[in-house]
Design an enzyme around this catalytic site. Structure first.
Site, mmCIF file in Angstrom:
data_model
loop_
_atom_site.group_PDB
_atom_site.id
_atom_site.type_symbol
_atom_site.label_atom_id
_atom_site.label_comp_id
_atom_site.label_asym_id
_atom_site.label_seq_id
_atom_site.Cartn_x
_atom_site.Cartn_y
_atom_site.Cartn_z
ATOM 1 N N HIS A 113 5.406 -2.843 -9.331
ATOM 2 C CA HIS A 113 4.050 -3.096 -8.834
ATOM 3 C C HIS A 113 3.060 -2.255 -9.632
ATOM 4 O O HIS A 113 3.458 -1.345 -10.360
ATOM 5 C CB HIS A 113 3.937 -2.701 -7.352
ATOM 6 C CG HIS A 113 4.149 -1.227 -7.119
ATOM 7 N ND1 HIS A 113 5.395 -0.651 -7.058
ATOM 8 C CD2 HIS A 113 3.264 -0.200 -6.964
ATOM 9 C CE1 HIS A 113 5.273 0.652 -6.873
ATOM 10 N NE2 HIS A 113 3.986 0.956 -6.810
ATOM 11 N N ASP A 147 -0.538 0.059 -8.721
ATOM 12 C CA ASP A 147 -1.200 0.603 -7.540
ATOM 13 C C ASP A 147 -2.629 0.078 -7.502
ATOM 14 O O ASP A 147 -3.256 -0.084 -8.537
ATOM 15 C CB ASP A 147 -1.198 2.134 -7.585
ATOM 16 C CG ASP A 147 0.224 2.683 -7.565
ATOM 17 O OD1 ASP A 147 1.051 2.162 -6.801
ATOM 18 O OD2 ASP A 147 0.519 3.621 -8.338
ATOM 19 N N HIS A 205 5.098 -0.126 -12.458
ATOM 20 C CA HIS A 205 6.152 0.873 -12.265
ATOM 21 C C HIS A 205 7.011 0.514 -11.068
ATOM 22 O O HIS A 205 6.652 -0.361 -10.270
ATOM 23 C CB HIS A 205 5.542 2.280 -12.131
ATOM 24 C CG HIS A 205 4.531 2.402 -11.032
ATOM 25 N ND1 HIS A 205 3.232 1.939 -11.145
ATOM 26 C CD2 HIS A 205 4.620 2.912 -9.776
ATOM 27 C CE1 HIS A 205 2.583 2.166 -10.022
ATOM 28 N NE2 HIS A 205 3.413 2.753 -9.157
ATOM 29 N N ARG A 252 16.465 11.021 -2.884
ATOM 30 C CA ARG A 252 15.252 11.357 -3.639
ATOM 31 C C ARG A 252 14.036 11.235 -2.731
ATOM 32 O O ARG A 252 13.966 10.315 -1.912
ATOM 33 C CB ARG A 252 15.122 10.395 -4.825
ATOM 34 C CG ARG A 252 13.846 10.543 -5.612
ATOM 35 C CD ARG A 252 13.906 9.727 -6.904
ATOM 36 N NE ARG A 252 12.677 9.864 -7.635
ATOM 37 C CZ ARG A 252 11.627 9.064 -7.509
ATOM 38 N NH1 ARG A 252 11.675 8.021 -6.691
ATOM 39 N NH2 ARG A 252 10.530 9.279 -8.204
HETATM 40 C C1 LIG Z 1 -3.690 1.673 0.804
HETATM 41 C C2 LIG Z 1 -2.668 0.989 0.396
HETATM 42 C C3 LIG Z 1 -2.220 0.906 -1.029
HETATM 43 C C4 LIG Z 1 -0.888 0.210 -0.913
HETATM 44 C C5 LIG Z 1 -1.123 -0.717 0.234
HETATM 45 C C6 LIG Z 1 -1.743 0.217 1.272
HETATM 46 O O1 LIG Z 1 -2.406 -0.469 2.321
HETATM 47 C C7 LIG Z 1 -0.675 1.141 1.860
HETATM 48 C C8 LIG Z 1 0.519 1.387 0.915
HETATM 49 C C9 LIG Z 1 0.220 1.251 -0.592
HETATM 50 C C10 LIG Z 1 1.453 0.749 -1.330
HETATM 51 C C11 LIG Z 1 2.512 1.802 -1.623
HETATM 52 C C12 LIG Z 1 3.668 1.129 -2.374
HETATM 53 C C13 LIG Z 1 3.207 0.226 -3.514
HETATM 54 C C14 LIG Z 1 2.055 -0.698 -3.046
HETATM 55 C C15 LIG Z 1 1.710 -1.723 -4.124
HETATM 56 C C16 LIG Z 1 2.407 -1.295 -1.727
HETATM 57 O O2 LIG Z 1 2.886 -2.389 -1.530
HETATM 58 O O3 LIG Z 1 2.047 -0.409 -0.709
HETATM 59 C C17 LIG Z 1 0.903 0.192 -2.605
HETATM 60 C C18 LIG Z 1 -0.373 -0.533 -2.157
HETATM 61 C C19 LIG Z 1 -1.356 -0.631 -3.297
HETATM 62 O O4 LIG Z 1 -1.596 0.344 -4.032
HETATM 63 O O5 LIG Z 1 -1.898 -1.727 -3.470
HETATM 64 O O1 LIG Z 2 8.758 6.963 -5.535
HETATM 65 C C1 LIG Z 2 8.288 6.751 -6.648
HETATM 66 O O2 LIG Z 2 8.605 7.385 -7.650
HETATM 67 C C2 LIG Z 2 7.278 5.638 -6.824
HETATM 68 C C3 LIG Z 2 6.354 5.501 -5.635
HETATM 69 C C4 LIG Z 2 5.225 4.541 -5.902
HETATM 70 O O3 LIG Z 2 5.124 3.939 -6.919
HETATM 71 C C5 LIG Z 2 4.196 4.348 -4.840
HETATM 72 O O4 LIG Z 2 4.329 4.916 -3.717
HETATM 73 O O5 LIG Z 2 3.222 3.604 -5.109
HETATM 74 FE FE LIG Z 3 3.157 2.934 -7.076
#
Ligand SMILES: C=C1C[C@]23C[C@@]1(O)CC[C@H]2[C@@]12CCC[C@@](C)(C(=O)O1)[C@H]2[C@@H]3C(=O)O
Ligand SMILES: O=C(O)CCC(=O)C(=O)O
Ligand SMILES: [Fe+2]
Length: 347
Positions: A206, A208, A264, A274
């Protein structure tokens, strides 16, 4: 609108399967995954000393080439990181019935989540538990949030400087205010050892959606970044005391496509647990983010329309890896910096 309202308004797919990860002896089918792509291990993702007089130029190069780098001398005290890590370990090792009492719901994004699919269409879950904390992130450590926010601001100052822009040009960067009004959140990810690591994923690939994420990984590697020049997945080795800085989609938008938002993922391994700590640094959720005017001219027209983080979270939840394309102002997605040969954009 506060950041917690924004997170709540665009929930991820919470339709997940809750399993007690400490009891996984055989990989369940619900978590079986095919790992695609070769893995390389070069040393080239930079480690930047934030006190280095050339830190800005080093960051410019890293942001254009990788969209990810590590920093040392970040001013976040080691004992704070240790404390958050310890609290995380303690919370994740609580009995399942206790953890379920803090389960994340559609009404409250803060809490424990298991294998939250990044995309509702995904066929299998990531092998992890996550604890997400919105503005209540000070529950883990009272002095933590402000220290981290001030380090994130210092980092933002350097990155903006590397784009030729000052903090004064981007008013919201310096805005003071309650935690709730900031786009700040903390996510702790706990990846159990996996009997069959080649058939599982910790967190699927994904980008961020934030401005940037500041990530601490314990001494177990697992974070991999995708390099689209044919290299494939690169493992980011944990560096003692360093934070990994991952630029998010909003930084890619701000920089008008100049800085990368790297794809990533996190993989799991056979023997070691981890833990990663991720500080999500977004803008206040209702501020419009668009390409910085200083980076736009007739040769570099704006690539994206301005958008609030709140609106973008909604688009991301729906379109996931196509989210940026939906707000692109250009037909077909092009590199903003084709004339610059040290750029390594992967879209
Ligand atoms: C604020 C946010 C960014 C996120 C979606 C969320 O509502 C809460 C979790 C965040 C996260 C963490 C893991 C990867 C990601 C792509 C996901 O699915 O949940 C990110 C979201 C994001 O950055 O778009
Ligand atoms: O755990 C990791 O190293 C990646 C976590 C991550 O990519 C995320 O929380 O958006
Ligand atoms: Fe991430």
């Amino acid at each position: 609108m506060s950041s917690s309202d924004a997170f709540r308004a665009h929930p991820l797919n919470l339709n997940h399967k809750v399993i007690d990860l400490s009891l996984v002896k055989i990989l369940p089918d619900s978590h079986a995954w095919t790992l695609e792509g070769d893995i390389f291990n070069p040393e080239s993702i930079p480690i930047i000393n934030m006190n280095d007089e050339n830190a800005m130029e080093l960051m410019r190069f890293a942001c254009k080439t990788w969209g990810v780098f590590q920093v040392v001398n970040h001013n976040v005290p080691k004992n704070l990181v240790d404390e958050v890590e310890l609290q995380g370990e303690r919370l994740f090792s609580l009995p399942m019935d206790r953890k379920l009492m803090a389960e994340r719901t559609l009404n409250d994004m803060s809490g424990m989540g298991w294998c939250v699919s990044l995309l509702s269409l995904q066929r299998a879950c990531g092998l992890r538990a996550s604890l997400f904390l919105d503005h209540r992130l000070n529950m883990l450590s009272s002095c933590g949030p402000m220290t981290t926010i001030s380090s994130a601001r210092r980092l933002m100052g350097l990155i903006l400087g590397s784009l030729g822009v000052t903090e004064d040009d981007v008013k919201w960067v310096g805005s003071e205010g309650e935690l709730e009004e900031r786009g700040a959140a903390l996510q702790l990810n706990s990846y159990p050892p996996c009997p069959d690591p080649d058939r599982a994923i910790g967190m699927a690939a994904h980008t961020d959606s934030t401005i940037l994420n500041i990530l601490h990984q314990s001494n177990t590697n697992g974070l991999q970044v995708f390099r689209g020049d044919g290299t494939g997945w690169i493992t980011l080795q944990p560096h003692p005391g360093a934070f990994v800085i991952l630029l998010g989609d909003l930084m890619h938008i701000l920089s008008n496509g100049l800085y990368l938002n790297p794809i990533h993922r996190a993989i799991v391994n056979q023997t070691r647990h981890r833990l990663s700590i991720v500080y999500l640094h977004g803008p206040p959720p209702s501020v419009k983010i668009g390409p910085l005017p200083q980076l736009v001219d007739s040769n570099h027209p704006p690539l994206y329309r301005p958008i609030t983080w709140n609106e973008y979270l909604g688009i991301k939840a729906q379109y996931f890896d196509k989210a940026l394309t939906t707000i692109s102002l250009r037909n077909g997605f092009m590199d903003a910096d084709d004339d610059d040969d040290d750029s390594g954009k992967i879209d």
